[in-house]
Design a protein around this motif. Structure first.
Motif, PDB file in Angstrom:
ATOM      1  N   MET A  98       0.810  -1.221   0.000  1.00 18.22           N
ATOM      2  CA  MET A  98       0.000   0.000   0.000  1.00 18.22           C
ATOM      3  C   MET A  98       0.844   1.272   0.000  1.00 18.22           C
ATOM      4  SD  MET A  98      -3.230  -0.727   2.516  1.00 18.22           S
ATOM      5  CE  MET A  98      -4.791  -1.315   1.832  1.00 18.22           C
ATOM      6  N   ALA A  99       2.055   1.187   0.544  1.00 23.53           N
ATOM      7  CA  ALA A  99       2.931   2.356   0.655  1.00 23.53           C
ATOM      8  C   ALA A  99       4.353   1.871   0.898  1.00 23.53           C
ATOM      9  CB  ALA A  99       2.468   3.261   1.798  1.00 23.53           C
ATOM     10  N   PRO A 100       5.342   2.747   0.757  1.00 24.12           N
ATOM     11  CA  PRO A 100       6.724   2.344   1.036  1.00 24.12           C
ATOM     12  C   PRO A 100       6.919   1.784   2.446  1.00 24.12           C
ATOM     13  CG  PRO A 100       6.702   4.401  -0.172  1.00 24.12           C
ATOM     14  CD  PRO A 100       5.273   4.104   0.168  1.00 24.12           C
ATOM     15  N   ALA A 101       6.147   2.291   3.409  1.00 27.45           N
ATOM     16  CA  ALA A 101       6.194   1.772   4.779  1.00 27.45           C
ATOM     17  C   ALA A 101       4.770   1.519   5.250  1.00 27.45           C
ATOM     18  CB  ALA A 101       6.892   2.756   5.713  1.00 27.45           C
ATOM     19  N   VAL A 102       4.527   0.344   5.799  1.00 29.73           N
ATOM     20  CA  VAL A 102       3.194  -0.009   6.297  1.00 29.73           C
ATOM     21  C   VAL A 102       3.318  -0.460   7.748  1.00 29.73           C
ATOM     22  CG1 VAL A 102       1.209  -1.544   6.044  1.00 29.73           C
ATOM     23  CG2 VAL A 102       2.338  -0.618   4.010  1.00 29.73           C
ATOM     24  N   ILE A 103       2.603   0.239   8.617  1.00 29.59           N
ATOM     25  CA  ILE A 103       2.652  -0.015  10.056  1.00 29.59           C
ATOM     26  C   ILE A 103       1.252  -0.374  10.527  1.00 29.59           C
ATOM     27  CG2 ILE A 103       3.192   0.987  12.317  1.00 29.59           C
ATOM     28  CD1 ILE A 103       4.933   3.068  10.655  1.00 29.59           C
ATOM     29  N   ALA A 104       1.145  -1.409  11.329  1.00 29.13           N
ATOM     30  CA  ALA A 104      -0.153  -1.822  11.859  1.00 29.13           C
ATOM     31  C   ALA A 104      -0.183  -1.618  13.370  1.00 29.13           C
ATOM     32  CB  ALA A 104      -0.433  -3.274  11.507  1.00 29.13           C
ATOM     33  N   VAL A 105      -1.386  -1.599  13.899  1.00 33.77           N
ATOM     34  CA  VAL A 105      -1.587  -1.372  15.327  1.00 33.77           C
ATOM     35  C   VAL A 105      -2.487  -2.470  15.887  1.00 33.77           C
ATOM     36  CG1 VAL A 105      -2.622   0.183  17.026  1.00 33.77           C
ATOM     37  CG2 VAL A 105      -1.283   1.126  15.138  1.00 33.77           C
ATOM     38  N   GLY A 106      -1.963  -3.224  16.852  1.00 34.00           N
ATOM     39  CA  GLY A 106      -2.772  -4.215  17.537  1.00 34.00           C
ATOM     40  C   GLY A 106      -2.806  -5.582  16.893  1.00 34.00           C
ATOM     41  N   PRO A 107      -3.539  -6.522  17.506  1.00 32.87           N
ATOM     42  CA  PRO A 107      -3.581  -7.904  17.029  1.00 32.87           C
ATOM     43  C   PRO A 107      -4.242  -8.033  15.662  1.00 32.87           C
ATOM     44  CG  PRO A 107      -5.182  -7.551  18.791  1.00 32.87           C
ATOM     45  CD  PRO A 107      -4.344  -6.318  18.725  1.00 32.87           C
TER      46      PRO A 107
END
Length: 264
Positions: A112-121
């Motif tokens: 989706m983007a150069p960096a993808v960060i998620a939050v939580g389970p």
């Protein structure tokens, strides 16, 4: 740098606030009828009201990617209705943050983007994201994980002043939510705080009503509709929570690890 945040509830707002204060431009996306309850500190309220402020940061509703970019260039947070992330192609953010907090992945991918960060389970780094931030209260809250997954969802709310599941009010039936209460009201155990159609729902504890679903939202049985803070301090309704602030710090750290945001 532009970051696109999926979700605009209270945890996502904590993320956005820390990013904005670090000089990052933020576009947030949510559903057309948001279901967050901590509405006084959630940027998703801009979808309902057009514009809101949280801790001095203004968020405004945008209808198009171009309008969203104009809002961020003015120094505000842009909020869009874009649950499928269809605006990404036009926005071209440096990073995507999934802060929907659905306890599962609703479609976020590493491309989706150069960096993808998620939050939580619901996420595993580096499978469906580059990094994921722990949301479970306790020793590891806010930590960045680049190999593996956060702790699984327990289904039990975090304990505040000795109360966990007792402080959260779920709908006893399906229907349209309505309430004549307001966030910030002081309530006592047994008080009715709202209805699903004509079925009442009551608080189990005394405290400050810090979260309350907006009127008119369709709910199912068991749907989270309100949250009572047993500490009873009404000022807390105006401040991003300690949990959201910690998670936001984790996202900012992950962004620094994955991009050149702080590199000259």
């Amino acid at each position: 740098m532009l970051v696109y945040v999926r979700g605009a509830g209270d945890i996502a707002t904590g993320v956005a606030a820390r990013l904005v204060r670090a000089g990052v431009s933020v576009v947030m996306a949510d559903i057309a009828v948001p279901t967050c309850i901590r509405r006084t500190i959630s940027f998703c309220e801009a979808i309902r009201l057009g514009e809101v402020q949280v801790e001095g940061i203004r968020a405004r509703l945008a209808q198009t990617p171009a309008e969203a970019l104009a809002i961020t260039e003015a120094g505000d947070v842009a909020v869009v209705v874009d649950p499928q992330a269809k605006m990404l192609d036009e926005l071209k953010p440096a990073a995507v943050v999934d802060a929907i907090l659905a306890k599962r992945n609703l479609g976020t991918t590493r491309d989706m983007a150069p960096a993808v960060i998620a939050v939580g389970p619901g996420f595993t780094a580096p499978v469906d994201c580059d990094a994921v931030v722990e949301t479970m209260r306790g020793h590891f809250l806010g930590r960045v994980i680049t190999q593996g997954s956060p702790q699984p969802n327990t289904g039990v709310p975090g304990v505040i002043a000795g109360y966990g599941k007792e402080r959260v009010i779920h709908s006893p039936a399906a229907g349209v939510f309505r309430s004549d209460r307001a966030i910030g009201d002081i309530v006592s155990a047994g008080d009715v705080i709202g209805y699903a159609d004509d079925t009442p729902m009551c608080t189990q504890i005394d405290g400050c009503l810090r979260g309350l679903l907006a009127n008119g939202v369709q709910v199912t049985e068991g749907f989270k509709c309100a949250d009572v803070d047993p500490r009873g301090d009404t000022s807390y309704i105006n401040y991003i929570s300690d949990k959201a602030t910690s998670v936001g710090g984790g996202v900012l750290e992950a962004l620094a690890m994955l991009t050149d945001i702080f590199r000259g």
